[in-house]
Design a protein around this motif. Structure first.
Motif, PDB file in Angstrom:
ATOM      1  N   GLU A   1     -67.197 118.102  16.702  1.00 61.94           N
ATOM      2  CA  GLU A   1     -67.931 119.446  17.135  1.00 61.94           C
ATOM      3  C   GLU A   1     -68.891 119.734  16.120  1.00 61.94           C
ATOM      4  O   GLU A   1     -69.346 118.526  15.462  1.00 61.94           O
ATOM      5  CB  GLU A   1     -67.249 120.592  16.369  1.00 61.94           C
ATOM      6  CG  GLU A   1     -65.342 119.804  17.115  1.00 61.94           C
ATOM      7  CD  GLU A   1     -64.895 120.674  18.004  1.00 61.94           C
ATOM      8  OE1 GLU A   1     -65.960 121.440  19.376  1.00 61.94           O
ATOM      9  OE2 GLU A   1     -64.357 119.945  19.097  1.00 61.94           O
TER      10      GLU A   1
ATOM     11  N   ILE B   1     -70.700 120.432  21.240  1.00 61.65           N
ATOM     12  CA  ILE B   1     -70.551 119.045  20.505  1.00 61.65           C
ATOM     13  C   ILE B   1     -71.517 118.449  19.837  1.00 61.65           C
ATOM     14  O   ILE B   1     -72.501 118.924  20.050  1.00 61.65           O
ATOM     15  CB  ILE B   1     -69.912 118.044  21.682  1.00 61.65           C
ATOM     16  CG1 ILE B   1     -71.354 117.889  22.971  1.00 61.65           C
ATOM     17  CG2 ILE B   1     -68.939 118.546  22.395  1.00 61.65           C
ATOM     18  CD1 ILE B   1     -71.187 116.956  23.585  1.00 61.65           C
TER      19      ILE B   1
ATOM     20  N   ILE C   1     -68.766 111.284  19.324  1.00 63.89           N
ATOM     21  CA  ILE C   1     -68.677 112.734  19.399  1.00 63.89           C
ATOM     22  C   ILE C   1     -67.628 113.890  18.433  1.00 63.89           C
ATOM     23  O   ILE C   1     -66.671 113.662  18.270  1.00 63.89           O
ATOM     24  CB  ILE C   1     -67.812 112.901  21.150  1.00 63.89           C
ATOM     25  CG1 ILE C   1     -68.263 111.908  21.810  1.00 63.89           C
ATOM     26  CG2 ILE C   1     -67.607 114.487  21.136  1.00 63.89           C
ATOM     27  CD1 ILE C   1     -67.923 111.755  23.256  1.00 63.89           C
TER      28      ILE C   1
ATOM     29  N   LYS D   1     -67.774 117.589  26.358  1.00 60.10           N
ATOM     30  CA  LYS D   1     -67.090 116.378  25.857  1.00 60.10           C
ATOM     31  C   LYS D   1     -66.857 115.745  26.575  1.00 60.10           C
ATOM     32  O   LYS D   1     -67.150 114.920  26.492  1.00 60.10           O
ATOM     33  CB  LYS D   1     -66.343 117.561  24.815  1.00 60.10           C
ATOM     34  CG  LYS D   1     -65.973 116.408  23.820  1.00 60.10           C
ATOM     35  CD  LYS D   1     -65.003 117.166  23.383  1.00 60.10           C
ATOM     36  CE  LYS D   1     -64.092 115.920  21.785  1.00 60.10           C
ATOM     37  NZ  LYS D   1     -63.722 117.079  20.506  1.00 60.10           N
TER      38      LYS D   1
END
Length: 187
Positions: free
Chosen positions: A177, A129, A175, A8
């Motif tokens: 999860e 991610i 970005i 990430k």
């Protein structure tokens, strides 16, 4: 080369670098946009094949394809190798592939871009991610980086239509999860 604690953090750095590049060298942004347009045009009709080739290139022995006709969503999941740093870099730069070995079917860094023709949004889930690409985000970043006068200048000097955002679609993800669905990568 900088060291990053997580994927990430690495991808966040790529986004920051690309924003700075485009702000400081807008001709590079427009050239990248033009390359992306040519690629998606040249690869139209090959979207599913390109996605399946990517699964094969990553050594997946299993691929799950889901079609949600109601929501108009197609997803392809595989259990191959997750996106590498070089794989993420290739998303941000057209014509730059992380696949340089002859063992890969794909190796030009182009075919994946063909799915832009199909999409209002593209999501990639890998390495815990997700990257989400949308027109809204691309427009928001463009508006944040360039004032109205700069935008008018791009349109005038390049003869773009007024609603064109000359920033590559695959250059500015959000970005988040990744989903957990039992697969290494889902697009």
């Amino acid at each position: 080369r900088l060291k990053f604690v997580s994927m990430k953090e690495f991808v966040t750095h790529l986004i920051t670098e690309k924003k700075e590049l485009f702000k400081n060298h807008s001709k590079e942004m427009i050239a990248s946009y033009d390359r992306e347009l040519k690629t998606i045009s040249g690869y139209n009709g090959r979207q599913l094949l390109e996605l399946l080739q990517n699964c094969d290139d990553e050594g997946s022995k299993e691929v799950l394809i889901k079609l949600d006709i109601t929501k108009q969503i197609i997803s392809i999941s595989n259990n191959g190798t997750p996106f590498s740093k070089e794989g993420y870099e290739s998303l941000f730069t057209s014509d730059y592939s992380s696949k340089v070995s002859k063992k890969y079917i794909g190796n030009k860094g182009l075919g994946f871009r063909s799915i832009i023709n199909w999409s209002n949004a593209i999501e990639i889930h890998s390495n815990a991610i997700s990257l989400t690409y949308t027109e809204k985000n691309r427009k928001d970043v463009f508006d944040q980086r360039f004032n109205k006068e700069e935008q008018k200048h791009f349109i005038k000097t390049r003869n773009f239509k007024k609603d064109i955002i000359p920033m590559p679609f695959l250059s500015m993800p959000i970005i988040g999860e990744a989903i957990e669905n039992g697969y290494v990568t889902t697009i």
